[in-house]
Design a protein around this motif. Structure first.
Motif, PDB file in Angstrom:
ATOM      1  N   ILE A  48      41.599  35.380  40.695  1.00  0.00           N
ATOM      2  CA  ILE A  48      40.981  36.709  40.789  1.00  0.00           C
ATOM      3  C   ILE A  48      42.063  37.796  40.804  1.00  0.00           C
ATOM      4  N   ALA A  49      43.128  37.561  41.581  1.00  0.00           N
ATOM      5  CA  ALA A  49      44.217  38.544  41.635  1.00  0.00           C
ATOM      6  C   ALA A  49      44.895  38.686  40.282  1.00  0.00           C
ATOM      7  N   SER A  50      45.091  37.586  39.580  1.00  0.00           N
ATOM      8  CA  SER A  50      45.727  37.633  38.261  1.00  0.00           C
ATOM      9  C   SER A  50      44.850  38.327  37.233  1.00  0.00           C
ATOM     10  N   LEU A  51      43.575  38.008  37.257  1.00  0.00           N
ATOM     11  CA  LEU A  51      42.667  38.599  36.275  1.00  0.00           C
ATOM     12  C   LEU A  51      42.471  40.094  36.489  1.00  0.00           C
ATOM     13  N   SER A  52      42.577  40.527  37.724  1.00  0.00           N
ATOM     14  CA  SER A  52      42.353  41.948  38.009  1.00  0.00           C
ATOM     15  C   SER A  52      43.645  42.752  38.064  1.00  0.00           C
ATOM     16  N   SER A  53      44.746  42.144  37.720  1.00  0.00           N
ATOM     17  CA  SER A  53      46.040  42.816  37.794  1.00  0.00           C
ATOM     18  C   SER A  53      46.341  43.542  36.485  1.00  0.00           C
TER      19      SER A  53
END
Length: 179
Positions: A48-53
């Protein structure tokens, strides 16, 4: 001539697309390793953190040394999570030496320390932590010699490739420090 000129933007876009795909594969590799070794919940948070970064999204297709280092670090972390310290160290050496960004070595300090810790047999129970047998010291020396050998081979390969393209012996690592 017009066909050749039209191919340049296509080549540029394909290069950037390839870099973005490599970054996505690196992220998926780390996600998989986190899911297998730590927990699916932690892996989901990472995803989730990677996709929203937004930073990762913009950095992935950039043709910069730090992007290659970032991809190598993710693959290195995944390899170490899976217990393959030799691959993790090799990826760290490639990131530091081949991409001409030696400052990234700081990222891989913990990789090396963990590999030495494991080779010394200190990750076991508390009773054996203070003991250092000759076999453990031998394993650490073997690890360090193998790392030095791999570093030398990678540096030679980089210098040979640079010699072919620049016509002189060049070391990106040395040049960045001299600069």
């Amino acid at each position: 001539i017009l066909k050749h000129v039209a191919a340049k933007p296509l080549q540029f876009c394909m290069l950037r697309s390839t870099l973005a795909a490599m970054m996505a594969l690196s992220e998926l590799n780390l996600y998989s390793a986190l899911s297998q070794t730590i927990s699916p919940t932690v892996a989901a948070f990472f995803l989730i953190a990677s996709l929203s970064s937004a930073g990762m999204f913009h950095a992935a297709p950039a043709y910069l040394p730090s992007v290659h280092v970032m991809s190598c670090w993710m693959c290195s972390a995944a390899a170490q999570l899976r217990g393959n310290d030799a691959e993790a160290i090799a990826l760290g050496l490639v990131a530091v030496q081949a991409f001409g960004w030696p400052f990234s070595a700081v990222l891989f300090v913990t990789t090396g320390l963990w590999a030495v810790w494991k080779a010394a047999g200190m990750q076991g129970n508390k009773a054996n932590e203070s003991e250092s047998s000759p076999a453990n010291i031998g394993a650490v020396v073997k690890l360090l010699l193998r790392t030095a050998l791999h570093a030398t081979i990678i540096q030679i390969v980089v210098m040979v490739i640079d010699y072919v393209y620049y016509g002189e012996i060049v070391s990106p690592t040395y040049n960045i420090f001299v600069y």
